[in-house]
Scaffold this active site. Sequence first.
Site, mmCIF file in Angstrom:
data_model
loop_
_atom_site.group_PDB
_atom_site.id
_atom_site.type_symbol
_atom_site.label_atom_id
_atom_site.label_comp_id
_atom_site.label_asym_id
_atom_site.label_seq_id
_atom_site.Cartn_x
_atom_site.Cartn_y
_atom_site.Cartn_z
ATOM 1 C CG HIS A 217 -1.855 -1.042 1.180
ATOM 2 N ND1 HIS A 217 -1.691 -2.169 1.723
ATOM 3 C CD2 HIS A 217 -3.055 -1.300 0.799
ATOM 4 C CE1 HIS A 217 -2.740 -3.052 1.554
ATOM 5 N NE2 HIS A 217 -3.588 -2.338 1.039
ATOM 6 N N GLY A 404 -6.694 11.753 5.398
ATOM 7 C CA GLY A 404 -7.426 13.093 5.197
ATOM 8 C C GLY A 404 -8.576 12.671 4.058
ATOM 9 N N GLY A 560 -5.941 9.612 13.479
ATOM 10 C CA GLY A 560 -7.165 9.504 13.724
ATOM 11 C C GLY A 560 -7.565 10.384 15.230
HETATM 12 P P1 ADP Z 1 -6.301 2.840 7.543
HETATM 13 O O1 ADP Z 1 -5.556 2.847 8.731
HETATM 14 O O2 ADP Z 1 -7.418 2.061 6.959
HETATM 15 O O3 ADP Z 1 -5.591 3.783 6.348
HETATM 16 P P2 ADP Z 1 -7.347 5.677 8.029
HETATM 17 O O4 ADP Z 1 -5.921 6.156 7.674
HETATM 18 O O5 ADP Z 1 -8.463 6.423 7.665
HETATM 19 O O6 ADP Z 1 -7.242 4.289 7.826
HETATM 20 O O7 ADP Z 1 -7.228 5.956 9.846
HETATM 21 C C1 ADP Z 1 -6.154 5.676 10.498
HETATM 22 C C2 ADP Z 1 -6.419 6.077 11.885
HETATM 23 O O8 ADP Z 1 -7.540 4.874 12.307
HETATM 24 C C3 ADP Z 1 -5.220 5.817 13.022
HETATM 25 O O9 ADP Z 1 -4.635 7.094 13.044
HETATM 26 C C4 ADP Z 1 -6.069 5.474 14.305
HETATM 27 O O10 ADP Z 1 -6.521 6.537 14.894
HETATM 28 C C5 ADP Z 1 -7.238 4.685 13.812
HETATM 29 N N1 ADP Z 1 -7.230 3.424 14.095
HETATM 30 C C6 ADP Z 1 -6.326 2.247 13.538
HETATM 31 N N2 ADP Z 1 -6.770 1.177 14.179
HETATM 32 C C7 ADP Z 1 -7.506 1.429 15.063
HETATM 33 C C8 ADP Z 1 -8.167 0.581 16.084
HETATM 34 N N3 ADP Z 1 -7.988 -0.708 16.011
HETATM 35 N N4 ADP Z 1 -8.992 0.910 16.905
HETATM 36 C C9 ADP Z 1 -9.224 2.376 16.799
HETATM 37 N N5 ADP Z 1 -8.482 3.164 16.012
HETATM 38 C C10 ADP Z 1 -7.736 2.839 15.093
#
Ligand code: ADP
Length: 581
Positions: A217, A404, A560
């Site tokens: 990715h 974002g 997040g």
């Molecule tokens: P992805 O990780 O699928 O690319 P995003 O980039 O939109 O999704 O979101 C990342 C955010 O998701 C992280 O910064 C964190 O805050 C949150 N996150 C990731 N895994 C978890 C989890 N198991 N529980 C709660 N929040 C999580």
Amino acid sequence: MTRLWNEPSAFADEMIDGFVAANGRYVRRVQGGVARSTVSPAGQVAVVIGGGSGHYPAFGGLVGPGLAHGAAMGNLFASPSTQQIQAVAKAAEGGGGVFFSYGNYAGDVLNFDAAQERLRAEGIACETVAVTDDIFSASPAEKHKRRGIAGDLTVFRAAAAAAEAGYDLAEVTRVARLANERTRSFGVAFTGCTLPGAEQPLFSVPEGRMAIGLGIHGEPGIDETDIPTADGLAELLVEKLLEELPDGVDTAQGARVVPVLNGLGSLKYEELFVVYRRVAQLLEQAGIEIVDPHVGEYCTSFDMAGVSLTLFWLDDELAGLWETPVDTPAYRRGSVAPQSLRDAAGDPDALDAGAASEVPPTDDDSHAAAATVVAVVETIAETIDTHVDELGRLDSIAGDGDHGIGMQRGSHAALDAARAAYAAGAGAGTVLERAADGWSDKAGGTSGALWGVILSSVAGALGDTGRPSRAAVATGVAAGRAGVMAYGKAEVGDKTLVDALVPFSATLTAQIEGGARLADAWRVAADATTQAALATADLLPRMGRARTHGQNSVGTPDPGAVSLALIVTAVADLLATTERN
Ligand code: ADP
Ligand code: MG
């Protein structure tokens, strides 16, 4: 670089349209992805795969007789949503239950698990095996945390061959577990990929250097060395993989292996063949019997220059399944019996979920409160628009850079849905519930699913009758916190949005129980959230994509947690004005 696109945000959808237009003898478009356009035997277990788009032939190119029955196709590098997976599974299901398989990434796990739960609740039997072939992404002691990379192919294929042979759901699952246990991969990268419309690659490797332990990715590698010769690379790949043989494999006792040398996008076939020449020599020297070698592109990452080697260690059962024919847009082996096409006229219009114009009854007070809900969702979308680049940058430090754009897609879909429900006369609960559904459906990724949980929990507490009380808001937020933790399994201190959500909920509840007005309580809670989000800078991530690159993120707050703090702060400003009026 990716050179051709129209609107970058429409790229994944337009890619799927074109892929289906070119491959109608294999696939049909369904909501959330593609399913076979051919008739499968009644009662056969449906193998449903999926993940983000941008990895062709994974995942849509692997749908057809002998391989998958359907593929849920998310946005570029973003997990498909729960709704997409559920819709593809229902389109693919033929009475024998659904077997899910995908590469082990946090967002995919959340969404596939949720889809599985929803399907089970509808009475459809489901099982799942997430692929964990990447030996460099976690230690042998934590094998279950490893990512899935090109080894997806061998696990999908073994499961699908078992389904085709008439195995039931439990047996397909057993075979897939065995195949996953016997699939090990290891990869390297020379350059990162650039997504359509993006100006920068997702990561870069210094000239002349090679990143070790690639992700698919655009995650940066885990280690780095000078670029070796082709032979040197073959030696590194084979040596690492032979260091960790699966249980039951003994190279002195006549082991058989299917090698898959996978190009990530920019490496050419000629280069791969030069590397493979040495891979084959080394495997033979180790006394290993090579079966059906694969050299080509099986799981890509746009123009990323990288290569991985997968070794799939056969036993008698897997060897027998491996020999069966398969025919998909991107992967063919042997000759499959002629297939009949489904009667297209008999297919429900799978693409149009139907704009939900009907809303449950409500009263004047709740409909008035719904106007505030729409304003809150508007504020959320505007806040994300303002900070979209910053959130992407934070996520690219240890994650995949999509936080974002994922939040932007989600919040705008939520806003569209909220406005539509409000215009149809809905109450506060329904307006927010529709927003939650729109968000998780369109955002993809981990945070999309979690924001769906948060909003839907608050929606449940608001209900559709009467003016929602302050206490109901606090209860809803607390339920959202509990839901996020139950669903994502992160605790405080794991460096996720949980670190911000827990103090937000606790402070809001304490303030409201102490008699504060909603706007004042929300402000105090928002300030606590901002503090907590900033404090995540000191933490090491233990969950989500960022876990693999933990060390990189120390000193940077969790994306997040930051987006949550920005959102609740903007909502505090909004509530301050609405309560004054
Ligand atoms: P992805 O990780 O699928 O690319 P995003 O980039 O939109 O999704 O979101 C990342 C955010 O998701 C992280 O910064 C964190 O805050 C949150 N996150 C990731 N895994 C978890 C989890 N198991 N529980 C709660 N929040 C999580
Ligand atoms: Mg991300």
